[in-house]
Write a protein that holds these residues in place. Structure first.
Motif, PDB file in Angstrom:
ATOM      1  N   ASP A 196       0.843  -1.187   0.000  1.00 19.91           N
ATOM      2  CA  ASP A 196       0.000   0.000   0.000  1.00 19.91           C
ATOM      3  C   ASP A 196       0.883   1.243   0.000  1.00 19.91           C
ATOM      4  OD1 ASP A 196      -1.753   2.017   0.332  1.00 19.91           O
ATOM      5  OD2 ASP A 196      -2.693   1.241   2.151  1.00 19.91           O
ATOM      6  N   TYR A 197       1.014   1.862  -1.166  1.00 15.88           N
ATOM      7  CA  TYR A 197       1.894   3.022  -1.292  1.00 15.88           C
ATOM      8  C   TYR A 197       1.173   4.363  -1.162  1.00 15.88           C
ATOM      9  CZ  TYR A 197       6.221   0.616  -2.008  1.00 15.88           C
ATOM     10  OH  TYR A 197       7.347  -0.115  -1.791  1.00 15.88           O
ATOM     11  N   LYS A 198      -0.078   4.304  -0.784  1.00 19.82           N
ATOM     12  CA  LYS A 198      -0.853   5.534  -0.598  1.00 19.82           C
ATOM     13  C   LYS A 198      -0.616   6.491  -1.768  1.00 19.82           C
ATOM     14  CE  LYS A 198      -2.108   4.626   3.924  1.00 19.82           C
ATOM     15  NZ  LYS A 198      -1.328   3.534   4.460  1.00 19.82           N
ATOM     16  N   GLY A 199      -0.204   7.731  -1.515  1.00 22.24           N
ATOM     17  CA  GLY A 199      -0.098   8.683  -2.624  1.00 22.24           C
ATOM     18  C   GLY A 199       1.181   8.587  -3.442  1.00 22.24           C
ATOM     19  N   LYS A 200       2.110   7.686  -3.053  1.00 21.61           N
ATOM     20  CA  LYS A 200       3.440   7.673  -3.681  1.00 21.61           C
ATOM     21  C   LYS A 200       3.446   6.916  -5.007  1.00 21.61           C
ATOM     22  CE  LYS A 200       5.684   9.054   0.185  1.00 21.61           C
ATOM     23  NZ  LYS A 200       6.866   9.862   0.389  1.00 21.61           N
ATOM     24  N   GLN A 201       4.506   7.159  -5.775  1.00 21.87           N
ATOM     25  CA  GLN A 201       4.703   6.350  -6.973  1.00 21.87           C
ATOM     26  C   GLN A 201       5.536   5.120  -6.608  1.00 21.87           C
ATOM     27  OE1 GLN A 201       5.677   8.577 -10.563  1.00 21.87           O
ATOM     28  NE2 GLN A 201       3.470   8.869 -10.583  1.00 21.87           N
ATOM     29  N   THR A 202       5.314   4.042  -7.338  1.00 20.72           N
ATOM     30  CA  THR A 202       5.983   2.773  -7.041  1.00 20.72           C
ATOM     31  C   THR A 202       7.076   2.506  -8.069  1.00 20.72           C
ATOM     32  OG1 THR A 202       3.803   2.011  -6.359  1.00 20.72           O
ATOM     33  CG2 THR A 202       5.522   0.356  -6.536  1.00 20.72           C
ATOM     34  N   LEU A 203       8.243   2.160  -7.595  1.00 16.32           N
ATOM     35  CA  LEU A 203       9.369   1.828  -8.483  1.00 16.32           C
ATOM     36  C   LEU A 203       9.584   0.317  -8.446  1.00 16.32           C
ATOM     37  CD1 LEU A 203      11.798   4.522  -7.020  1.00 16.32           C
ATOM     38  CD2 LEU A 203      10.465   4.742  -9.119  1.00 16.32           C
ATOM     39  N   VAL A 204       9.809  -0.277  -9.587  1.00 13.36           N
ATOM     40  CA  VAL A 204      10.030  -1.727  -9.644  1.00 13.36           C
ATOM     41  C   VAL A 204      11.257  -2.018 -10.487  1.00 13.36           C
ATOM     42  CG1 VAL A 204       9.054  -3.959 -10.342  1.00 13.36           C
ATOM     43  CG2 VAL A 204       7.539  -2.164  -9.520  1.00 13.36           C
ATOM     44  N   THR A 205      12.147  -2.862  -9.986  1.00  8.28           N
ATOM     45  CA  THR A 205      13.327  -3.242 -10.769  1.00  8.28           C
ATOM     46  C   THR A 205      13.597  -4.725 -10.553  1.00  8.28           C
ATOM     47  OG1 THR A 205      15.677  -2.829 -11.121  1.00  8.28           O
ATOM     48  CG2 THR A 205      14.895  -2.566  -8.886  1.00  8.28           C
ATOM     49  N   THR A 206      14.100  -5.388 -11.560  1.00  3.99           N
ATOM     50  CA  THR A 206      14.323  -6.832 -11.420  1.00  3.99           C
ATOM     51  C   THR A 206      15.612  -7.262 -12.113  1.00  3.99           C
ATOM     52  OG1 THR A 206      13.156  -8.955 -11.556  1.00  3.99           O
ATOM     53  CG2 THR A 206      12.981  -7.544 -13.464  1.00  3.99           C
ATOM     54  N   ASP A 207      16.228  -8.303 -11.577  1.00  2.73           N
ATOM     55  CA  ASP A 207      17.477  -8.844 -12.132  1.00  2.73           C
ATOM     56  C   ASP A 207      17.433 -10.356 -12.093  1.00  2.73           C
ATOM     57  OD1 ASP A 207      19.347  -6.850 -12.877  1.00  2.73           O
ATOM     58  OD2 ASP A 207      19.609  -6.335 -10.769  1.00  2.73           O
ATOM     59  N   MET A 208      18.059 -10.957 -13.077  1.00  5.52           N
ATOM     60  CA  MET A 208      18.162 -12.410 -13.080  1.00  5.52           C
ATOM     61  C   MET A 208      19.637 -12.791 -13.148  1.00  5.52           C
ATOM     62  SD  MET A 208      15.959 -15.038 -15.006  1.00  5.52           S
ATOM     63  CE  MET A 208      16.136 -16.696 -14.417  1.00  5.52           C
ATOM     64  N   LEU A 209      20.046 -13.739 -12.335  1.00  7.81           N
ATOM     65  CA  LEU A 209      21.456 -14.128 -12.260  1.00  7.81           C
ATOM     66  C   LEU A 209      21.597 -15.635 -12.445  1.00  7.81           C
ATOM     67  CD1 LEU A 209      22.329 -12.085  -9.031  1.00  7.81           C
ATOM     68  CD2 LEU A 209      22.850 -11.449 -11.381  1.00  7.81           C
ATOM     69  N   MET A 210      22.449 -16.025 -13.376  1.00  7.52           N
ATOM     70  CA  MET A 210      22.639 -17.448 -13.657  1.00  7.52           C
ATOM     71  C   MET A 210      24.051 -17.883 -13.262  1.00  7.52           C
ATOM     72  SD  MET A 210      19.746 -18.163 -15.112  1.00  7.52           S
ATOM     73  CE  MET A 210      20.072 -19.798 -15.754  1.00  7.52           C
ATOM     74  N   GLU A 211      24.110 -19.001 -12.581  1.00  8.14           N
ATOM     75  CA  GLU A 211      25.419 -19.552 -12.223  1.00  8.14           C
ATOM     76  C   GLU A 211      26.226 -19.820 -13.499  1.00  8.14           C
ATOM     77  OE1 GLU A 211      25.283 -23.081  -9.801  1.00  8.14           O
ATOM     78  OE2 GLU A 211      27.467 -23.283  -9.812  1.00  8.14           O
ATOM     79  N   GLY A 212      27.504 -19.483 -13.459  1.00  7.07           N
ATOM     80  CA  GLY A 212      28.369 -19.709 -14.616  1.00  7.07           C
ATOM     81  C   GLY A 212      28.352 -18.551 -15.603  1.00  7.07           C
ATOM     82  N   VAL A 213      27.293 -17.743 -15.553  1.00  7.05           N
ATOM     83  CA  VAL A 213      27.227 -16.564 -16.419  1.00  7.05           C
ATOM     84  C   VAL A 213      27.483 -15.305 -15.588  1.00  7.05           C
ATOM     85  CG1 VAL A 213      25.781 -15.217 -18.004  1.00  7.05           C
ATOM     86  CG2 VAL A 213      25.541 -17.708 -17.903  1.00  7.05           C
ATOM     87  N   HIS A 214      26.764 -15.194 -14.478  1.00  6.06           N
ATOM     88  CA  HIS A 214      26.853 -13.984 -13.661  1.00  6.06           C
ATOM     89  C   HIS A 214      27.648 -14.169 -12.374  1.00  6.06           C
ATOM     90  CE1 HIS A 214      23.115 -13.504 -16.056  1.00  6.06           C
ATOM     91  NE2 HIS A 214      23.686 -12.349 -16.294  1.00  6.06           N
ATOM     92  N   PHE A 215      27.833 -15.400 -11.977  1.00  6.42           N
ATOM     93  CA  PHE A 215      28.652 -15.616 -10.776  1.00  6.42           C
ATOM     94  C   PHE A 215      29.332 -16.968 -10.844  1.00  6.42           C
ATOM     95  CE2 PHE A 215      24.258 -16.789  -9.862  1.00  6.42           C
ATOM     96  CZ  PHE A 215      24.367 -18.065  -9.335  1.00  6.42           C
TER      97      PHE A 215
END
Ligand code: ADP
Ligand code: MG
Length: 346
Positions: A41-60
């Protein structure tokens, strides 16, 4: 070390085990883990959304990244994206796909890292998904935050004479990665190492190692900017290297830029490591990734206010678009900025 197979817990048992004791701290978290969806419930505020995907061997690479650090970093990197919008991170969802290689204890370590990062930044873990993988570990993290509509800072708002600023110092995480890669090569070069306890040589290099394994999202800078009454005209976090991020700001804002090499902040350990590896430290600072510092622009009229900020440096200014994107080298030459970009490989 004790090893508990995940099959002993089952999916639901594992979720319960990893998420029990989570206490939500944000008023905007109306309902967290436990139902088909979380309620925010963000009442009067704007909502920010960000997402990341990480794969073993590619990103770590789990040969040198402890699971606790991986969790910490994965969460921190997402939190950093919310700050980069001048927002406040509030909630996170975390989905994992696990192979049989991972035990309950491994996942406890991973979650300890995630929850530590969340706790440092007041973020509630409100959901996720748990599934199996036939290969390695896959992680997907979504971070949700809030901001007043008139406080959000995009990449496209820089003006032609705005000052370009960065927080902290650059290139350290990249040098940390080079160090880890070097020690990994040493380890595999001698079969004896596989039998005996191996102690890599990290003496005097703790800082760059920490910048690679345990990055910190710069919420402190967002707070300082707010207190100083500065709203940046454009902003982003530096994940792919300064050059590449500058080009994003210029392209989206419709400006050129001039950046002064000698003003790029570099830590002592970064410089020492670059010298050991025979690399140009400024090239590393411009193109090395994963700094997670903030890059932002402010109007010229904020010049004096910016000078008062702790751990922020002015490195150049925006220009008319037809002037292009330039780096002024230490010898005074103007060269075109090239974004080599950077493939994350933790
Ligand atoms: P569904 O059947 O709707 O996918 P789940 O049984 O997967 O529900 O999840 C039950 C609850 O546990 C939900 O609130 C979900 O968001 C949460 N959850 C599932 N996996 C994780 C995880 N890895 N980390 C945090 N929360 C999780
Ligand atoms: Mg599920």
């Amino acid at each position: 070390m004790k090893r508990t197979e995940i099959s002993e817990y089952g999916e639901f048992g594992l979720i319960d085990h990893l998420t029990k004791g989570i206490e939500n701290v944000n008023a905007s978290t109306a309902y967290g883990i436990g139902d088909d969806a979380a309620v925010l419930d963000y009442k009067g505020k704007q909502t920010l959304v960000t997402t990341d995907m990480l794969m073993e061997g590619v990103h770590f690479d789990l040969t040198y990244v402890p699971l606790k650090h991986l969790g910490y970093k994965a969460a921190m990197v997402n939190i950093s994206d919310i700050y980069a919008m001048n927002g406040t991170p509030r909630q996170m969802t975390l989905s994992v796909a696990l192979s049989k290689r991972f035990s309950v204890e491994d996942m406890e370590d991973f979650y300890a890292g995630v929850l530590l990062a969340c706790q440092k930044h007041g973020v509630d873990l409100v959901g996720g998904d748990t599934t199996s993988s036939l290969t390695g570990l896959a992680i997907s993290i979504t971070c949700i935050g809030e901001a007043d509509k008139d406080r959000i800072v995009f990449r496209n708002g820089a003006g032609q004479n705005d000052l370009i600023c960065v927080s902290g110092n650059l290139g350290a995480a990249y040098m940390g990665l080079q160090l880890l890669e070097r020690e990994k090569a040493v380890y595999y070069s001698d079969p004896k190492n596989l039998q005996e306890p191996f102690s890599p040589d990290f003496a005097g290099k703790e800082y760059i190692l920490e910048r690679q394994l345990k990055p910190e999202a710069r919420g402190d800078i967002i707070e300082q900017l707010d207190k100083a009454g500065i709203k940046p005209t454009s902003m982003m976090d530096i994940s792919d290297g300064l050059s590449s991020e500058l080009m994003h700001l210029c392209r989206q804002s419709g400006t050129g830029c001039s950046v002064y090499e000698e003003r790029i902040p570099i830590d002592y350990e970064t410089a020492v490591m670059a010298e050991e590896l025979n690399m140009d430290v400024y090239t590393c600072a411009l193109n090395g990734g994963e700094d997670y510092e903030l890059l932002f622009t402010v109007p010229l009229t904020d010049h004096d206010k910016v000078l008062q900020l702790k751990d922020v440096k002015i490195i150049g200014h925006m220009t008319r678009p037809e002037l292009g994107q330039h780096l002024v080298t230490r010898s005074g030459q103007e060269v075109e900025l090239k974004a080599q970009g950077w493939q994350s490989n933790l």
